[in-house]
Design an enzyme around this catalytic site. Structure first.
Site, PDB file in Angstrom:
ATOM      1  N   TYR A 244       0.816  -1.205   0.000  1.00 10.68           N
ATOM      2  CA  TYR A 244       0.000   0.000   0.000  1.00 10.68           C
ATOM      3  C   TYR A 244       0.854   1.261   0.000  1.00 10.68           C
ATOM      4  O   TYR A 244       0.423   2.308  -0.496  1.00 10.68           O
ATOM      5  CB  TYR A 244      -0.933   0.027   1.217  1.00 10.68           C
ATOM      6  CG  TYR A 244      -2.000  -1.037   1.227  1.00 10.68           C
ATOM      7  CD1 TYR A 244      -2.268  -1.810   0.098  1.00 10.68           C
ATOM      8  CD2 TYR A 244      -2.749  -1.288   2.364  1.00 10.68           C
ATOM      9  CE1 TYR A 244      -3.251  -2.789   0.107  1.00 10.68           C
ATOM     10  CE2 TYR A 244      -3.736  -2.265   2.381  1.00 10.68           C
ATOM     11  CZ  TYR A 244      -3.972  -3.008   1.251  1.00 10.68           C
ATOM     12  OH  TYR A 244      -4.942  -3.968   1.264  1.00 10.68           O
TER      13      TYR A 244
ATOM     14  N   LYS B  47       3.696 -15.295   3.378  1.00  5.13           N
ATOM     15  CA  LYS B  47       3.754 -16.118   2.160  1.00  5.13           C
ATOM     16  C   LYS B  47       5.232 -16.321   1.824  1.00  5.13           C
ATOM     17  O   LYS B  47       5.718 -15.987   0.740  1.00  5.13           O
ATOM     18  CB  LYS B  47       2.990 -15.434   1.021  1.00  5.13           C
ATOM     19  CG  LYS B  47       2.743 -16.324  -0.197  1.00  5.13           C
ATOM     20  CD  LYS B  47       1.873 -17.531   0.117  1.00  5.13           C
ATOM     21  CE  LYS B  47       1.571 -18.306  -1.179  1.00  5.13           C
ATOM     22  NZ  LYS B  47       0.908 -19.604  -0.887  1.00  5.13           N
TER      23      LYS B  47
ATOM     24  N   ASP C 212      -5.413  -6.786   5.956  1.00  3.44           N
ATOM     25  CA  ASP C 212      -6.601  -6.150   5.404  1.00  3.44           C
ATOM     26  C   ASP C 212      -7.605  -7.216   4.952  1.00  3.44           C
ATOM     27  O   ASP C 212      -8.802  -7.153   5.265  1.00  3.44           O
ATOM     28  CB  ASP C 212      -6.191  -5.265   4.229  1.00  3.44           C
ATOM     29  CG  ASP C 212      -7.311  -4.370   3.736  1.00  3.44           C
ATOM     30  OD1 ASP C 212      -8.418  -4.398   4.321  1.00  3.44           O
ATOM     31  OD2 ASP C 212      -7.101  -3.634   2.762  1.00  3.44           O
TER      32      ASP C 212
ATOM     33  N   ASP D  81      -2.636 -18.394   2.648  1.00  4.34           N
ATOM     34  CA  ASP D  81      -3.740 -19.181   2.098  1.00  4.34           C
ATOM     35  C   ASP D  81      -4.232 -20.211   3.103  1.00  4.34           C
ATOM     36  O   ASP D  81      -5.435 -20.436   3.251  1.00  4.34           O
ATOM     37  CB  ASP D  81      -3.348 -19.840   0.775  1.00  4.34           C
ATOM     38  CG  ASP D  81      -1.937 -20.382   0.755  1.00  4.34           C
ATOM     39  OD1 ASP D  81      -1.230 -20.265   1.773  1.00  4.34           O
ATOM     40  OD2 ASP D  81      -1.533 -20.928  -0.287  1.00  4.34           O
TER      41      ASP D  81
ATOM     42  N   ASP E  91     -11.241  -8.754   7.179  1.00  5.02           N
ATOM     43  CA  ASP E  91     -12.577  -8.692   6.596  1.00  5.02           C
ATOM     44  C   ASP E  91     -13.197 -10.081   6.509  1.00  5.02           C
ATOM     45  O   ASP E  91     -14.402 -10.259   6.730  1.00  5.02           O
ATOM     46  CB  ASP E  91     -12.524  -8.052   5.203  1.00  5.02           C
ATOM     47  CG  ASP E  91     -12.473  -6.537   5.265  1.00  5.02           C
ATOM     48  OD1 ASP E  91     -12.359  -5.995   6.382  1.00  5.02           O
ATOM     49  OD2 ASP E  91     -12.543  -5.885   4.215  1.00  5.02           O
TER      50      ASP E  91
END
Length: 370
Positions: free
Chosen positions: A144, A193, A250, A226, A254
């Site tokens: 970001y 990851k 983020d 994942d 959610d």
């Protein structure tokens, strides 16, 4: 904190932001009256509304007010109206600038399923399954805040986004997660990851080193993002504190919000070097504006976070949480969390019920005279 008066910069923002912040502030003032402290509020333009009125999402006067305040409350920002603007001129650019200006590098998102909402969770939870964990998200690094490029046109158009992390950035957010875990069940799941990303390789190496050196008493595990997203659905009760990067945090927060019945139930606290920032994790929901149907619970719970984590009034924080649970248990709901047999009310009416319950609980909590 020992002081009895605090200043709160209020950024209602866009969409339903003004509605939910107004509800939360009424609850905060009720607590102030009941527990003998004062909160002085200053409302400032921010986000899309600031673009419309002064031409930029984070005006200097708003910057100054935020930096002078003891804490900042944000409603929500963004909307279709401003989506055609360049990335660096959109309301969301103001949000990133706000986080950077305040130096709030750690975002704390509590994921707690209230017992009255158990039937609304999309998961088939066992009767004794408890969903109660925190996601600690690094907030001012990663993709970001990296360099964004867009070149060419048509079939030749190419875009790129650069993700970067440094060891000090990873160390400071990891220490926050460790400290949160020490207050809870002493378990940390670090999500990355590392099998394909260089930033994640550095992340895992740094967290592992720090765990051995600084937190031998904590149980630390490392999960690929994942797998973590799958485990949140399969066995959410296994988690205590989840530590992760900006992008992954983020997305995972959610996803996790669905477990508690509605994204309208999840507050967040961002903390770091300057005044802390509290905000609900939901968006501006333009389709709900002006209908008085928005769920104010997440923003009300932001007041609980603020009182416990910043203002040092944990007894007031506990009463807010208990009042909300009791109102929900009575079947009084906004439309997003309603169910058969419940009474669906407007957002303002829901707030009135919560306020009345807070006042009742606060009165009971007062010492009785001999």
């Amino acid at each position: 904190m020992s002081q009895k008066t605090w200043t709160l910069a209020v950024l209602p923002g866009d969409g339903i932001g003004p509605e939910v912040t107004s509800a939360a502030l009424s609850v905060l003032q009720d607590c102030a009256q009941a527990f003998g402290f004062r909160v002085e509020t200053v409302e400032m333009p921010f986000g899309g509304i600031a673009i419309d009125t002064v031409g930029q999402p984070f005006p200097q006067e708003t910057v100054n007010a935020c930096l002078k305040a003891d804490a900042v409350l944000l409603g929500a920002v963004g909307g279709v109206k401003w989506d055609s603007l360049p990335l660096n001129q959109r309301p969301e650019a103001g949000l990133l600038a706000l986080r950077r200006t305040l130096g709030v590098y750690a975002n704390i998102r509590p994921i707690r399923l209230s017992e009255p909402l158990r039937s609304l969770s999309p998961l088939r939870l066992g009767p004794n399954t408890v969903v109660n964990f925190e996601i600690i998200r690094e907030l001012v690094g990663d993709i970001y805040f990296g360099k964004h490029t867009n070149e060419g046109s048509g079939a030749e158009e190419r875009a790129s986004d650069l993700a970067t992390y440094s060891v000090p950035e990873i160390e400071r957010i990891t220490r926050v997660a460790f400290e949160r875990a020490r207050r809870r069940s002493r378990k940390v799941a670090s999500v990355d990851k590392a099998n394909v990303l260089a930033t994640s390789t550095l992340w895992r190496k740094t967290v592992a080193r720090m765990a051995a050196a600084e937190a031998p008493e904590l149980a630390i595990e490392h999960l690929y993002v994942d797998n973590a997203s799958m485990q949140i659905i399969l066995r959410p009760e296994q988690f205590d504190v989840i530590l992760t990067s900006n992008l992954f945090g983020d997305i995972l927060s959610d996803e996790a919000s669905a477990l508690v019945g509605s994204i309208g139930m999840v507050p967040s606290l961002s903390t770091g070097d300057g005044p802390p920032l509290v905000e609900p994790i939901h968006g501006t929901a333009p389709q709900l504006v002006g209908k008085d149907v928005a769920n104010p619970s997440a923003t009300i719970l932001c007041m609980s976070l603020l009182l416990r984590e910043r203002f040092g009034v944990p007894e007031a924080a506990a009463i807010i949480e208990r009042a909300l649970d009791e109102v929900l248990a009575e079947g009084i709901r906004t439309v997003d969390i309603s169910a058969p047999g419940c009474t669906t009310v407007s957002g303002s009416k829901f707030t009135s019920h919560v306020r009345a319950r807070i006042q009742k609980l606060a009165e009971k909590a007062k010492p009785q005279s001999a």
